[in-house]
Motif scaffolding. Structure first.
Motif, PDB file in Angstrom:
ATOM      1  N   GLN A   1       3.568  -7.162   7.297  1.00 19.21           N
ATOM      2  CA  GLN A   1       3.898  -6.576   6.001  1.00 19.21           C
ATOM      3  C   GLN A   1       4.226  -5.103   6.131  1.00 19.21           C
ATOM      4  OE1 GLN A   1       1.955  -7.711   2.182  1.00 19.21           O
ATOM      5  NE2 GLN A   1       0.447  -8.672   3.512  1.00 19.21           N
TER       6      GLN A   1
ATOM      7  N   GLN B   1       7.626  -4.625   7.357  1.00 19.15           N
ATOM      8  CA  GLN B   1       8.634  -4.890   6.320  1.00 19.15           C
ATOM      9  C   GLN B   1       8.759  -3.724   5.341  1.00 19.15           C
ATOM     10  OE1 GLN B   1       7.291  -8.628   4.748  1.00 19.15           O
ATOM     11  NE2 GLN B   1       8.101  -9.801   6.486  1.00 19.15           N
ATOM     12  N   PHE B   2       7.644  -3.089   5.049  1.00 20.64           N
ATOM     13  CA  PHE B   2       7.708  -1.902   4.181  1.00 20.64           C
ATOM     14  C   PHE B   2       8.620  -0.854   4.816  1.00 20.64           C
ATOM     15  CE2 PHE B   2       3.056  -2.614   2.666  1.00 20.64           C
ATOM     16  CZ  PHE B   2       3.466  -3.734   1.974  1.00 20.64           C
TER      17      PHE B   2
ATOM     18  N   ALA C   1      12.362  -1.766   4.816  1.00 19.12           N
ATOM     19  CA  ALA C   1      12.948  -1.620   3.479  1.00 19.12           C
ATOM     20  C   ALA C   1      13.119  -0.152   3.118  1.00 19.12           C
ATOM     21  CB  ALA C   1      12.082  -2.328   2.439  1.00 19.12           C
ATOM     22  N   LEU C   2      12.138   0.628   3.501  1.00 22.34           N
ATOM     23  CA  LEU C   2      12.213   2.058   3.201  1.00 22.34           C
ATOM     24  C   LEU C   2      13.366   2.714   3.941  1.00 22.34           C
ATOM     25  CD1 LEU C   2      11.084   4.508   1.828  1.00 22.34           C
ATOM     26  CD2 LEU C   2       9.369   4.696   3.633  1.00 22.34           C
TER      27      LEU C   2
ATOM     28  N   ILE D   1      18.269  -6.050   1.780  1.00 25.47           N
ATOM     29  CA  ILE D   1      16.892  -5.536   1.717  1.00 25.47           C
ATOM     30  C   ILE D   1      15.900  -6.621   1.286  1.00 25.47           C
ATOM     31  CG2 ILE D   1      16.706  -4.765  -0.685  1.00 25.47           C
ATOM     32  CD1 ILE D   1      15.663  -2.078   0.487  1.00 25.47           C
TER      33      ILE D   1
ATOM     34  N   ALA E   1       9.141  -6.600  -0.168  1.00 24.19           N
ATOM     35  CA  ALA E   1       8.679  -5.315   0.363  1.00 24.19           C
ATOM     36  C   ALA E   1       8.962  -4.202  -0.633  1.00 24.19           C
ATOM     37  CB  ALA E   1       9.345  -5.028   1.702  1.00 24.19           C
TER      38      ALA E   1
ATOM     39  N   LEU F   1       6.664  -1.277  -2.370  1.00 25.95           N
ATOM     40  CA  LEU F   1       6.984   0.153  -2.266  1.00 25.95           C
ATOM     41  C   LEU F   1       6.980   0.819  -3.639  1.00 25.95           C
ATOM     42  CD1 LEU F   1       9.786   0.070   0.482  1.00 25.95           C
ATOM     43  CD2 LEU F   1       7.514   1.079   0.666  1.00 25.95           C
TER      44      LEU F   1
ATOM     45  N   LEU G   1      13.491   5.821  -2.797  1.00 23.32           N
ATOM     46  CA  LEU G   1      13.558   4.394  -2.453  1.00 23.32           C
ATOM     47  C   LEU G   1      15.000   3.896  -2.515  1.00 23.32           C
ATOM     48  CD1 LEU G   1      12.198   1.797  -1.739  1.00 23.32           C
ATOM     49  CD2 LEU G   1      11.615   1.469  -4.145  1.00 23.32           C
TER      50      LEU G   1
END
Lengths: 206, 206, 206, 206
Positions: free
Chosen positions: C191, C194-195, C198-199, D157, D161, D165, D199
């Motif tokens: 996880q 994945q954060f 995506a960031l 994306i 996730a 965020l 983001l």
DNA sequence: TATGAATGAGTCTTCATTCAT
DNA sequence: GATGAATGAAGACTCATTCAT
């Protein structure tokens, strides 16, 4: 919720409550029985008991009495016939009945030691019954007298004392059966038999 | 507030609490004894007992044991000398001691029927003592064996059964003495004597 | 019972108490820690703590701070080298460290929500430390700035916001790891990865 | 003392108790709420709650759930319409809603860290609700998917996730708002906006 | 200064009893 | 009469804090 109780006269509910309480008396220590539990067992509301009894104890008392009487009657129905079989056999069977009676009655009464006023009330009620606790020995004495007349029991012995000699150890064994019993000895029927044999023999050297 | 507890070493208060609980044990049914009452009787604050005992029951247990042991020892000190006096006299005296013991111990234990877990704990504790409850009969059996060897007691009788025949009626009489007793009969010493006579005689026709 | 604490200056005991409390802080919810437990863990008497701290809370506060600082330092020691490896790898490793930090710190702080005054005192103390909670993001920002200068991170992004975007989900995951977690999803390291991905990607369509 | 509770059918008091507990939940840390306080707040006697709940925790649990559900519904009612406005505006509004939700829910749950069994029971109850805690992200993901189909969000994306965020930093800010906040930085709405912008941008250099 | 026994207010929970409907 | 919700006193137990030694 109306006809659940029965169509008997108005106070059928009184009986119904006594029965419900009596059933619980066989399942739990008396001090653990709550009014709510009685009401639920009877399928009635919490407060109704106060319409028929002054308080919880009076209901319990009635249930206690009913239970005592019914257990006692069960015992009396099993009395042996004088002259039949042998003394040893008859007394052993009798002791068996007493043991069962004690195993049922003793914890009921023992639990009351925690509540002396209630205990006292119970005893007063018992003594008003045809078969009070000390009269428990009466049918036993009657039986022994008959055997005495038949010559199968020593003529010189005090039969009232004999009845205690049977009742006492038997009741004690009944009480003990409710506790973490002292494993290892002979089982209960055998013990009862030994009591009877010893009682027949007597301590006196031949 | 200093010297109230005693000048003993460290945990004098533990003893003090046991004493206070023991005193209450002689006055009220066990289930009616509250922690606050114990604390007040001991003259200390409500929470102290938890500094010395895991919970209320453990304190009660200690008090119960202390009482049991001291009563038992009182009884053992009175055992008759084999060969002295007569069997009848000896057993009657012995029954007297047992009666006193039962009158003190039985209500204590009977009250516990309402609290099976505590009862179980008490029994475990008793069995760890040199004189557990079933060993109660042991000195009695020892005495009877000695008399048997002296020829003063029938050689063919089961002495273990005899001990129950003495203990049972006696304990029952002890319990009965705590209830609204059945007036009218012979008094207790006389009853005990009759038990002994009947036990010596035996049911068997001469 | 004298030299147990050490021969350091007089107030070595103060440190000793903080250590003992800190150890317990890692084992139980803060509200479950009692003064007696701290004293036993420290091997000292119940009352000493009042010689060094105004009350239990002040001791707990000191222990909380010490723990926070030591956990934080552990995290700082693991910061990646700008320019080495890839951004994705570096941030993923960093998130791993943050997760561990959060898993240790969050429950400690979360437990304090039950005690607002103490919580407030803790925050005041933390802010006086070189590395307060909001400064937690500072080294992270420093690292990202370096990468920005190296052209490996977008020049137009607000790095302070980015640090929250890393800290937030990570701390939440750390908190979640203390609860009956929602089984079934990917495991925690995945996880975290994945954060980061995506960031890095951003929501903006290419 | 009659109409105080409300004129609703039968168990209006059950609701009344949950409300009273819920009100206290908004005023004090959960561990500081006593049964007596709940009873007084509700204007009823100490023992009533046990007529409707197995124990204090079950009442607290019901109050907790009610609060959680109502706060969650408030949030869901504010979801933006895909395609309307801009992504940035929509997500910023959404973050605002999440912040409010977190500011209310997080301290409620954080306080439970001290009571793991109760925490566990709460989670089980939450999962039985249509919107459990992990499903919190679901509507968010749904919204983002719609935007993805509209081409307003990068196709490559991982939206799950992304939801973390957003949720993570927002929840952290919500928690932080309950503590002696770190004065000096930008205010909360502005911070949330910056999170969203970052983001959207992503770390990747153009 | 360190000890640790004692304190006592405060917590949750149970249950016989009452009484408006 | 019957209901069953509400009452509230009482019980066991915990624990931060004090203080004589």
């Amino acid at each position: 919720m109306s006809g659940r109780v029965g169509d008997d006269p108005a106070t059928a509910l009184r009986e119904h409550l006594i029965d419900a309480a009596g059933r619980l008396l066989g399942q739990a220590p008396i001090s653990a029985i709550t009014t709510r539990e009685i009401a639920r067992t009877a399928g009635v509301s919490d407060g109704v008991l106060y319409n028929y009894f002054a308080d919880k104890n009076e209901l319990l008392l009635a249930a206690l009495m009913r239970r005592y009487v019914s257990l006692t009657e069960r015992f009396y129905a099993q009395l042996p016939e004088p002259g039949s079989a042998t003394i040893e056999e008859n007394l052993t069977a009798l002791a068996g009945g007493l043991f069962e009676l004690a195993a049922d009655v003793v914890p009921m009464i023992a639990g009351l030691v925690s509540d002396p006023p209630l205990l006292h009330r119970l005893f007063e009620a018992m003594h008003r019954e045809p078969f009070g606790p000390q009269q428990l020995s009466e049918p036993l004495v009657k039986y022994l007298e008959a055997e005495q007349r038949l010559g199968r029991v020593s003529a010189e012995i005090d039969l009232h004392a004999v009845s205690w000699l049977l009742l006492g150890p038997t009741a004690m064994l009944g009480l003990a059966s409710h506790m973490g019993s002292p494993r290892g000895g002979p089982d209960e029927p055998e013990q009862l038999h030994q009591f009877v044999v010893a009682l027949i023999t007597g301590l006196r050297p031949e």
